[in-house]
Design an enzyme around this catalytic site. Sequence first.
Site, mmCIF file in Angstrom:
data_model
loop_
_atom_site.group_PDB
_atom_site.id
_atom_site.type_symbol
_atom_site.label_atom_id
_atom_site.label_comp_id
_atom_site.label_asym_id
_atom_site.label_seq_id
_atom_site.Cartn_x
_atom_site.Cartn_y
_atom_site.Cartn_z
ATOM 1 N N HIS A 1 0.843 -1.183 0.000
ATOM 2 C CA HIS A 1 0.000 0.000 0.000
ATOM 3 C C HIS A 1 0.879 1.235 0.000
ATOM 4 O O HIS A 1 1.938 1.224 0.630
ATOM 5 C CB HIS A 1 -0.913 0.006 1.239
ATOM 6 C CG HIS A 1 -2.062 0.938 1.105
ATOM 7 N ND1 HIS A 1 -1.949 2.281 1.381
ATOM 8 C CD2 HIS A 1 -3.333 0.732 0.698
ATOM 9 C CE1 HIS A 1 -3.117 2.843 1.158
ATOM 10 N NE2 HIS A 1 -3.976 1.949 0.736
ATOM 11 N N ASP B 1 -7.992 -5.262 0.149
ATOM 12 C CA ASP B 1 -8.490 -6.063 -0.967
ATOM 13 C C ASP B 1 -8.131 -7.533 -0.883
ATOM 14 O O ASP B 1 -8.640 -8.333 -1.658
ATOM 15 C CB ASP B 1 -7.936 -5.513 -2.284
ATOM 16 C CG ASP B 1 -8.491 -4.148 -2.578
ATOM 17 O OD1 ASP B 1 -9.680 -3.951 -2.304
ATOM 18 O OD2 ASP B 1 -7.750 -3.287 -3.061
HETATM 19 N N1 ACO Z 1 4.183 -7.613 -4.671
HETATM 20 C C1 ACO Z 1 5.535 -7.622 -4.840
HETATM 21 N N2 ACO Z 1 6.311 -6.539 -4.718
HETATM 22 C C2 ACO Z 1 5.708 -5.374 -4.412
HETATM 23 C C3 ACO Z 1 4.314 -5.278 -4.223
HETATM 24 C C4 ACO Z 1 3.536 -6.442 -4.365
HETATM 25 N N3 ACO Z 1 2.215 -6.423 -4.211
HETATM 26 N N4 ACO Z 1 3.976 -4.002 -3.943
HETATM 27 C C5 ACO Z 1 5.123 -3.306 -3.955
HETATM 28 N N5 ACO Z 1 6.170 -4.134 -4.231
HETATM 29 C C6 ACO Z 1 7.604 -3.758 -4.281
HETATM 30 C C7 ACO Z 1 7.915 -3.021 -5.572
HETATM 31 O O1 ACO Z 1 8.356 -3.887 -6.592
HETATM 32 C C8 ACO Z 1 8.995 -2.072 -5.118
HETATM 33 O O2 ACO Z 1 10.205 -2.763 -5.056
HETATM 34 P P1 ACO Z 1 11.600 -1.977 -5.371
HETATM 35 O O3 ACO Z 1 11.712 -0.943 -4.310
HETATM 36 O O4 ACO Z 1 12.620 -3.053 -5.257
HETATM 37 O O5 ACO Z 1 11.450 -1.405 -6.731
HETATM 38 C C9 ACO Z 1 8.601 -1.716 -3.679
HETATM 39 O O6 ACO Z 1 7.821 -2.829 -3.224
HETATM 40 C C10 ACO Z 1 7.783 -0.429 -3.563
HETATM 41 O O7 ACO Z 1 6.715 -0.509 -4.487
HETATM 42 P P2 ACO Z 1 6.056 0.773 -5.192
HETATM 43 O O8 ACO Z 1 5.280 0.318 -6.376
HETATM 44 O O9 ACO Z 1 7.110 1.820 -5.411
HETATM 45 O O10 ACO Z 1 5.104 1.259 -4.035
HETATM 46 P P3 ACO Z 1 3.857 2.184 -4.208
HETATM 47 O O11 ACO Z 1 3.617 2.798 -2.889
HETATM 48 O O12 ACO Z 1 4.035 3.096 -5.370
HETATM 49 O O13 ACO Z 1 2.698 1.153 -4.610
HETATM 50 C C11 ACO Z 1 0.820 -0.256 -4.587
HETATM 51 C C12 ACO Z 1 1.667 0.774 -3.813
HETATM 52 C C13 ACO Z 1 0.441 0.302 -5.984
HETATM 53 C C14 ACO Z 1 -0.465 -0.528 -3.837
HETATM 54 C C15 ACO Z 1 1.669 -1.568 -4.754
HETATM 55 O O14 ACO Z 1 2.014 -2.078 -3.482
HETATM 56 C C16 ACO Z 1 0.920 -2.629 -5.569
HETATM 57 O O15 ACO Z 1 0.982 -2.593 -6.810
HETATM 58 N N6 ACO Z 1 0.205 -3.593 -4.882
HETATM 59 C C17 ACO Z 1 -0.579 -4.573 -5.565
HETATM 60 C C18 ACO Z 1 -1.902 -3.955 -6.012
HETATM 61 C C19 ACO Z 1 -2.860 -3.726 -4.848
HETATM 62 O O16 ACO Z 1 -3.081 -4.594 -4.024
HETATM 63 N N7 ACO Z 1 -3.470 -2.530 -4.849
HETATM 64 C C20 ACO Z 1 -4.475 -2.187 -3.840
HETATM 65 C C21 ACO Z 1 -4.094 -0.958 -3.103
HETATM 66 S S1 ACO Z 1 -5.265 -0.670 -1.828
HETATM 67 C C22 ACO Z 1 -6.564 0.092 -2.553
HETATM 68 O O17 ACO Z 1 -6.488 0.683 -3.588
HETATM 69 C C23 ACO Z 1 -7.801 -0.035 -1.836
#
Ligand code: ACO
Length: 428
Positions: free
Chosen positions: A306, A363
């Site tokens: 998140h 979720d």
């Molecule tokens: N699985 C594996 N790796 C992940 C995940 C995941 N679900 N989420 C983040 N990471 C990793 C990224 O690859 C990144 O790694 P790095 O630093 O080595 O490049 C690091 O964690 C940070 O990730 P970002 O994408 O920069 O974090 P951000 O805060 O921008 O993204 C997000 C948050 C979009 C929710 C992300 O965690 C994601 O895509 N999760 C899966 C989708 C999801 O469940 N979304 C629901 C959000 S809640 C809602 O909307 C109600």
Amino acid sequence: MGDTSVKLAIGDNSFDYPVLSGSVGPDVIDIRKLYGQADVFTYDPGFTSTASCRSKLTYIDGDAGVLLHRGYPIGQLAENSSFMEVAYLLLNGELPVQQDLDKFIYTISRHTMLHEQLATFYRGFRRDAHPMAIMCGVVGALSAFYHDSTDIDDPQQRMIASHRLIAKMPTIAAMAYKYSIGQPFLYPKNELSYTGNFLRMTFGVPAEPYEVDPVIEAAMDKIFILHADHEQNASTSTVRLAGSSGANPFACIAAGIACLWGPAHGGANEAALNMLREIGHPDRIPEYIARAKNKDDPFRLMGFGHRVYKNYDPRATVMQKTATEVLDKLGVTDPVFDVARELEQIALNDPYFIEKKLYPNVDFYSGVILSAIGFPTTMFTALFALARTVGWVAQWNEMISDPEQKIGRPRQLYTGPTQRDYIPVDKR
Ligand code: ACO
């Protein structure tokens, strides 16, 4: 940050910027005069360090896993309150006394029907249209039907539009579902609760009476509470940005629905359940964990991570408990739930997820519950939109009545070509 201002040095010049404190949470540096004084912008793609507004609605402490609506913890609201009461709280700032709550529920129930012509509008969609496509279209189209509540400078009209949106959303979502399965639309029945009414319009048929199951009704109401508002997330910021130009509230909420649709936001619950189904068996979890950790694989564990929570999402805690209640009540033994629980345990103990502070979000379990209740995955995001409408309209109202409100207009770091002369096509 104890100071009341910060100094920014650019070359030989130095500029002072005030530091503002909220009631709780990080201070913010007020850089509104920065460009005028220093001729520079700030660069913050994704707004990770930018407060776009003042708000009294929702507070999140992502590190501590705290979510408060008007000061009340989400766990307490989910446990003791109702979606209608939370809607009142978000819109009005305080929990209602019984009489005010009754009046609010009555008012909402008077707005549940849609203009009859809208049924024709639905028939213009293909049968296999995604419910979110229908929701975007129908909610935007409400502005063509309710002209008497689109004057945003009139607080009375703003409130009527807010009530209409909250009241009509269940009818709109249920009709999107009915249309997709070829069953007749059901009119709302106002003696039922907000949530009971929605369940009946979704799962009832005109040929038979529909009995609302109180366990499912309570679970659904809880899911609505958990999705009601979430600070300045992408869709809420979209609603505010659309509204900042003076667009009417129906158009603004349609914009919010469009943003919510994406798999990184509201679409994640659909994606999470699809992923759990694809995994299918706990034996295959290591394979998916390895993929999530592989930099060359775009795969992510859906329902994990998140932008703000770097701890367990407090909504996920309630959601997991509710999933158990619903599955027990329905006598469903869903292997997907077992996969979810085991995947959660494995991920929570894996150094990659620990280091990056990736925890289950709201979720992760919601799809399991919604699927057990009988919703197809394509309806999941539509249900999210239904609930989030409360937050969207509350945030939109707050923005319109904020004297500091201006049209939203971010700037950019331009990296394209500098000025050059046009070359006629035969000379290129
Ligand atoms: N699985 C594996 N790796 C992940 C995940 C995941 N679900 N989420 C983040 N990471 C990793 C990224 O690859 C990144 O790694 P790095 O630093 O080595 O490049 C690091 O964690 C940070 O990730 P970002 O994408 O920069 O974090 P951000 O805060 O921008 O993204 C997000 C948050 C979009 C929710 C992300 O965690 C994601 O895509 N999760 C899966 C989708 C999801 O469940 N979304 C629901 C959000 S809640 C809602 O909307 C109600």
